[in-house]
Design an enzyme around this catalytic site. Structure first.
Site, PDB file in Angstrom:
ATOM      1  N   GLU A 303       0.832  -1.203   0.000  1.00 52.15           N
ATOM      2  CA  GLU A 303       0.000   0.000   0.000  1.00 52.15           C
ATOM      3  C   GLU A 303       0.870   1.259   0.000  1.00 52.15           C
ATOM      4  O   GLU A 303       0.485   2.299  -0.532  1.00 52.15           O
ATOM      5  CB  GLU A 303      -0.934  -0.014   1.222  1.00 52.15           C
ATOM      6  CG  GLU A 303      -2.196   0.794   1.015  1.00 52.15           C
ATOM      7  CD  GLU A 303      -3.281   0.483   2.035  1.00 52.15           C
ATOM      8  OE1 GLU A 303      -4.299  -0.107   1.644  1.00 52.15           O
ATOM      9  OE2 GLU A 303      -3.118   0.827   3.217  1.00 52.15           O
ATOM     10  N   HIS A 332       7.321 -26.947   0.399  1.00 47.29           N
ATOM     11  CA  HIS A 332       6.577 -28.011  -0.279  1.00 47.29           C
ATOM     12  C   HIS A 332       5.474 -27.426  -1.153  1.00 47.29           C
ATOM     13  O   HIS A 332       4.520 -28.113  -1.499  1.00 47.29           O
ATOM     14  CB  HIS A 332       5.992 -28.976   0.759  1.00 47.29           C
ATOM     15  CG  HIS A 332       7.059 -29.618   1.591  1.00 47.29           C
ATOM     16  ND1 HIS A 332       7.599 -30.847   1.285  1.00 47.29           N
ATOM     17  CD2 HIS A 332       7.731 -29.168   2.678  1.00 47.29           C
ATOM     18  CE1 HIS A 332       8.540 -31.135   2.182  1.00 47.29           C
ATOM     19  NE2 HIS A 332       8.642 -30.132   3.028  1.00 47.29           N
ATOM     20  N   LYS A 446     -13.517   1.986  -3.250  1.00 42.43           N
ATOM     21  CA  LYS A 446     -14.325   2.451  -2.113  1.00 42.43           C
ATOM     22  C   LYS A 446     -15.476   3.311  -2.610  1.00 42.43           C
ATOM     23  O   LYS A 446     -16.631   3.139  -2.210  1.00 42.43           O
ATOM     24  CB  LYS A 446     -13.457   3.325  -1.188  1.00 42.43           C
ATOM     25  CG  LYS A 446     -12.868   2.633  -0.015  1.00 42.43           C
ATOM     26  CD  LYS A 446     -12.400   3.726   0.958  1.00 42.43           C
ATOM     27  CE  LYS A 446     -11.311   3.249   1.868  1.00 42.43           C
ATOM     28  NZ  LYS A 446     -10.711   4.308   2.647  1.00 42.43           N
TER      29      LYS A 446
HETATM   30  O1  PA5 Z   1      -2.820   1.901   5.962  1.00 44.55           O
HETATM   31  C1  PA5 Z   1      -3.910   2.424   5.827  1.00 44.55           C
HETATM   32  O2  PA5 Z   1      -4.075   3.654   5.883  1.00 44.55           O
HETATM   33  C2  PA5 Z   1      -5.130   1.575   5.600  1.00 44.55           C
HETATM   34  O3  PA5 Z   1      -4.809   0.243   5.416  1.00 44.55           O
HETATM   35  C3  PA5 Z   1      -6.076   1.707   6.774  1.00 44.55           C
HETATM   36  O4  PA5 Z   1      -5.453   1.241   7.941  1.00 44.55           O
HETATM   37  C4  PA5 Z   1      -7.365   0.933   6.536  1.00 44.55           C
HETATM   38  O5  PA5 Z   1      -7.942   1.327   5.330  1.00 44.55           O
HETATM   39  C5  PA5 Z   1      -8.351   1.187   7.671  1.00 44.55           C
HETATM   40  O6  PA5 Z   1      -8.576   2.562   7.805  1.00 44.55           O
HETATM   41  P1  PA5 Z   1      -9.221   3.175   9.080  1.00 44.55           P
HETATM   42  O7  PA5 Z   1      -8.294   3.003  10.232  1.00 44.55           O
HETATM   43  O8  PA5 Z   1      -9.436   4.617   8.756  1.00 44.55           O
HETATM   44  O9  PA5 Z   1     -10.521   2.465   9.336  1.00 44.55           O
END
Ligand code: PA5
Length: 477
Positions: A303, A332, A446
Site C-alpha cells: 500500500e 513443499h 471504495k
Molecule cells: O494503511 C492504511 O491507511 C489503511 O490500510 C487503513 O489502515 C485501513 O484502510 C483502515 O482505515 P481506518 O483506520 O481509517 O478504518
C-alpha cells in the site's frame, strides 16, 4: 530493572540482516558494486529527504516508541482492570487497524493462546480480530462469545471505513438489545483520531472509553500507538518492551550511511533489485509465530509503495509485489518456483536464533536409514537446517535472497522488526520518489462501493456506473 533496560540484553537481542546472497559475489545477477555506485545519488537524496519528511510531520510514527510512553502506561492500567471483567477481546478493524494487532499477538503469545485456560493466559481474555465482512465470520463469532464478558475495540483512524463501522453498528445494536444501552457502553472501547471523523463524535456521545491515534500516524504505520498497543496489552504482551525494541532499532536506523543502516540497506537492495527486473519481494518467515508478520509487511510494502505517479506527477506505476510464504511449509509449495522459475524475485527469510520451546526427535525407526538420521536431533535444528539449505539452494540457482535473524521472538525483537520495516518502507518511498504515506488507489473501489450502496454525495459515481456498458455474455462461460 526490566530486562529491556539492560544493555547486555538489548545487544544480545539485536536483529541481524545478512544480505550476502543479494550481492553479485554470491549470485551472478546480484547487486554489484557498480549497481550500488549507480544508485548512490538516489540513496543520498533519500537519506537527505528523511529528516525533511520528519520535519513535515510525515513520519510521526517514527517517534511513537517515545511519544507513546505516557499513553502506554494508561493502556497498561486500563488493560489490568479490563481483563478482570472480560473473557474475550475483539478487535473491529481492517488493514492497518488489524494486521499489526494480529501479527504482534501471534508472534509473542502462545500459538494456541485462545485455547489455553484463563490462568495459563495469565488472566488475559481470549483474542479475536474481525476484519473482513464475510457474513459468516461475524455471525459465527457470536456463537463463541458471551457478550456480557466481551470487550469490543473499534479501531478506525478515519472513523468511516465501511467494514469496521458496519461491524460496529451490528455489535452496538446487539449489545444494547442484550445488555441495555448503559451497560453496553462499557463493553466498547474506541481507538480513533482525536478530532477528525465520525467515530470520535460517536465515542464522545456514547460515553465510550477512547484512545487516540496521533494525527500524523497513518493506518499501516500505527502499530506502536494505541491501535496496536491496546490489543497487545489486552493479551498480555509487554508493550513497554515492544516500544523499547522499536526505539532500539530506530537508533540503529538513524545512521545516514546505508551500509550501516539495515532499513536503508533493505530498501536500497529492493530498489536496485526492482531495477534489475525483480519486482517480487517474498517474505518467508521460518517460524509460525512470524507468519502474520509477513501479512503485516505485505500491506505496509504494497500500500505504501504501489503508486501510479511519482512526486513530480509523472506516471511511474511503481512498486514491488509482496508475496507471503512460510518456511518450511511452503518449501513443499512455492520453493520449486523460487528455485527454478523466473529471476523476478528477491526472497527474504526471517530466521529465529533460539526457539522458545524445543521438540526432540526420538531415535525410533533405527532400522530405516532414510529416517534414522533424524533421530537424536530436534525440530529447531531441523527448521534451521532446512532454512539454511533452502538459502543455499536458492543462491546456487542464482536467486537473490537475504536472511533477517531474530535472536529470539519476543516483544523486544518484534518491536525492532516493526520499526525496521517501517523505516525501510519510508526510505524505499524516497528512493522511488513516490508518496509512501497515501493510498489513492484504494479510493476508486471504495467510491464505487459507496455509490452502489446509495451513499449521499456519490450520485455522480453512481451515474457513471449505471452508464457503463453491459457485460458481454460471450465472455461469461
Ligand atoms: O494503511 C492504511 O491507511 C489503511 O490500510 C487503513 O489502515 C485501513 O484502510 C483502515 O482505515 P481506518 O483506520 O481509517 O478504518
Amino acid at each position: 530493572m526490566r530486562r529491556f533496560e539492560d544493555q547486555g540484553f538489548r545487544d544480545s537481542m539485536r536483529i541481524v540482516m545478512d544480505y550476502n546472497n543479494m550481492t553479485s559475489s554470491a549470485v551472478p545477477d546480484g547487486v554489484s558494486p557498480a549497481d550500488f555506485a549507480a544508485a548512490k545519488a538516489a540513496a543520498d537524496r533519500a537519506a537527505a529527504a528523511m529528516p525533511k519528511l520528519a520535519a513535515e510531520g510525515r513520519m510521526d510514527w517514527r517517534a511513537l516508541p517515545s511519544s507513546q510512553a505516557e499513553v502506554s502506561r494508561e493502556i497498561i492500567d486500563y488493560a489490568d482492570q479490563a481483563r478482570e471483567r472480560f473473557d474475550a477481546f475483539v478487535v473491529l478493524g481492517i488493514g492497518g487497524s488489524a494486521l499489526g494487532p494480529m501479527a504482534v499477538q501471534q508472534a509473542v503469545n502462545h500459538p494456541y493462546y485462545n485455547e489455553l485456560s484463563r490462568e495459563d493466559r495469565g488472566g488475559y481474555p481470549r483474542f479475536y480480530v474481525a476484519d473482513n465482512v464475510d457474513p459468516e465470520r461475524l455471525s459465527y463469532l457470536f456463537d463463541i462469545l458471551d457478550l456480557r464478558k466481551t470487550l469490543f475495540n473499534v479501531i478506525s483512524k478515519s472513523g468511516s471505513t465501511s467494514e469496521t463501522m458496519s461491524q460496529f453498528m451490528i455489535i452496538k445494536d446487539r449489545l444494547e438489545r442484550e445488555l441495555g444501552a448503559e451497560a453496553a457502553a462499557s463493553n466498547i472501547v474506541v481507538t480513533t483520531d482525536r478530532e477528525k471523523g465520525a467515530l470520535t463524535k460517536i465515542a464522545r456521545e456514547g460515553g465510550y472509553k477512547t484512545f487516540y491515534i496521533p494525527a500524523g500516524v497513518g493506518g499501516r504505520f500505527s502499530e506502536l500507538c494505541p491501535v496496536g498497543l491496546l490489543p497487545a496489552a489486552m493479551c498480555g504482551v509487554d508493550i513497554e518492551e515492544l516500544l523499547a525494541g522499536a526505539a532500539y532499532m530506530d537508533a540503529i536506523c538513524s545512521e545516514p550511511d546505508a551500509t550501516k543502516n539495515p532499513a536503508y540497506m533493505y530498501a536500497l537492495l529492493n530498489y536496485i533489485g526492482m531495477k534489475k527486473g525483480k519486482p517480487i519481494s517474498v517474505m518467508m518467515p521460518y517460524a509460525d509465530s512470524l507468519k502474520y508478520m509477513a501479512d503485516w509487511y505485505a500491506q505496509l510494502w504494497a500500500e505504501s509503495l504501489g503508486k501510479a505517479k511519482d512526486r513530480g506527477g509523472r506516471t511511474v506505476n511503481a512498486g514491488p509485489t509482496p508475496v507471503k510464504a512460510l518456511g518450511v511449509t511452503d518449501q513443499h509449495s512455492q520453493v520449486q518456483l523460487y528455485a527454478e522459475g523466473p529471476f523476478d524475485k528477491m526472497i527474504v527469510f526471517l530466521a529465529v536464533g533460539k526457539f522458545r520451546r524445543e521438540t526432540a526427535i526420538p531415535r525410533v525407526f533405527g532400522d530405516a536409514p532414510n529416517l534414522a538420521f533424524l533421530g537424536g536431533h530436534t525440530h529447531s535444528e531441523l527448521i534451521s537446517v532446512e532454512r539454511a539449505a533452502t538459502e543455499y539452494a536458492l543462491m546456487k540457482s542464482g536467486k537473490m535472497n537475504m536472511t533477517i535473524t531474530l535472536p529470539e521472538v519476543n516483544a523486544f525483537t518484534v518491536g525492532q522488526l516493526l520499526q525496521l520495516f517501517e523505516v525501510a518502507t519510508a526510505f524505499c518511498g524516497e528512493l522511488l520518489d513516490i508518496n509512501a504515506f497515501d493510498q489513492p488507489g484504494v479510493e476508486g473501489g471504495k467510491n464505487a462501493a459507496y455509490a452502489m450502496f446509495g451513499r449521499p454525495g456519490y450520485e455522480a459515481v453512481r451515474a457513471e456506473l449505471d452508464a457503463r456498458p453491459a457485460k458481454d455474455a460471450k465472455f461469461i462461460i
